[in-house]
Design a protein around this motif. Structure first.
Motif: not given
Length: 309
Positions: A99-100, A103, A105
């Motif tokens: 996810p990081t 996205l 991040r």
């Protein structure tokens, strides 16, 4: 920084060259820096860690995810960024990497995610402070589902993790049982007793002992013939930096009572307890933390040098 082909990782030129030439490399995590040490001191420790690895003959590879890119080997400016009190960095376990990255991040890597990224980059040795483990059951129950992802990751990741055991707030006996179940070799470095982070002995024996870096490297090499799991090497905190056991036990009891009163659970327990240790010990636990992780980095570099032979 250069991105390696067929991988989402970005390796620094120095690390990429060391991987290509099979030079000794030591992976270092970033959560210790961003979440475990106070601002100012964290950057000092980050630079000292890398310096200790270099002095022992290896290349340091501090790992973090910045703007969606897993970076293996950080520039000094990137070290400053992850150590900044203004940095908005998530704490990334292995489950958080996808996810990081997707996205875009940024985050600091824990033992689990650092080990996974190190292995993906071709780095076989990783130095840290303490391993995660099995938490004690919630009061009133006799089971716990709170088991660190570090254990499962080590079970399937071909990397040597050099640490000072695990914190005494964990169920060390249960943690060692989980490691045994996953066929992860547990070694004691110049000790027959498994250490408990601030303390040199947890009261539990280690299954195997090694007394020099060459022996540790030989175990890792032999283990790889039979298994793809990692190896855990427990290196006790230097004797002169060990916390007084009575002080340790008092701080732990106070911290656990604080956690109970606040209703803290899950992943929030360890930060609360560590903060209490740091504050109530007058900084002694911070000194101990720094001493043990530097010792582990030095030992990891010496083992990496043996493996590179």
């Amino acid at each position: 920084m250069s991105t390696q082909p067929d991988t989402p990782l970005s390796l620094s030129p120095e690390v990429a060259d060391a991987v290509a030439t099979h030079a000794p490399i030591v992976a270092l995590e970033s959560t210790l820096l961003s979440h475990g040490l106070p601002p100012g001191r964290n950057l000092e420790v980050a630079r000292r860690l890398e310096g200790v690895v270099r002095e022992a003959g290896a290349v340091p590879a501090t790992i973090a995810v910045l703007d969606g890119v897993p970076r293996v080997g950080l520039t000094d400016a990137e070290l400053e960024r992850i150590c900044s009190p203004d940095a908005e960095l998530d704490k990334l376990s292995l489950r958080d990497l996808g996810p990081t990255v997707a996205l875009g991040r940024s985050g600091a890597t824990t033992v689990a995610s650092t080990a996974a990224l190190a292995a993906a980059a071709g780095i076989p040795v990783f130095a840290t402070g303490g391993l995660g483990g099995v938490h004690h059951p919630v009061p009133g129950t006799n089971v716990t589902w709170d088991v660190s992802a570090d254990l499962g990751t080590l079970a399937r990741t071909d990397v040597l993790v050099v640490c000072s055991g695990m914190k005494s707030i964990l169920d060390i006996a249960a943690t060692l049982e989980v490691l045994e179940t996953h066929s992860v070799p547990v070694l004691g470095y110049r000790t027959d007793d498994f250490p408990a982070f601030y303390l040199r002995s947890s009261g539990h024996p280690v299954p195997h002992r090694v007394d020099d870096p060459a022996q540790a490297a030989a175990v890792v090499t032999a283990h790889r013939r039979f298994s793809s799991s990692g190896v855990l090497l427990a290196n006790p905190i230097p004797v002169e930096h060990e916390l007084d056991r009575d002080v340790h036990d008092r701080l732990l009891a106070e911290g656990l009572e604080l956690v109970r009163k606040r209703g803290v659970t899950g992943s929030d327990v360890t930060p609360v307890l560590l903060e209490h240790f740091h504050t109530a010990s007058g900084g002694a636990s911070l000194d101990a933390n720094e001493a043990l992780v530097l010792s582990n980095a030095d030992l990891a570099a010496r083992i990496a040098t043996e493996l590179a032979r």
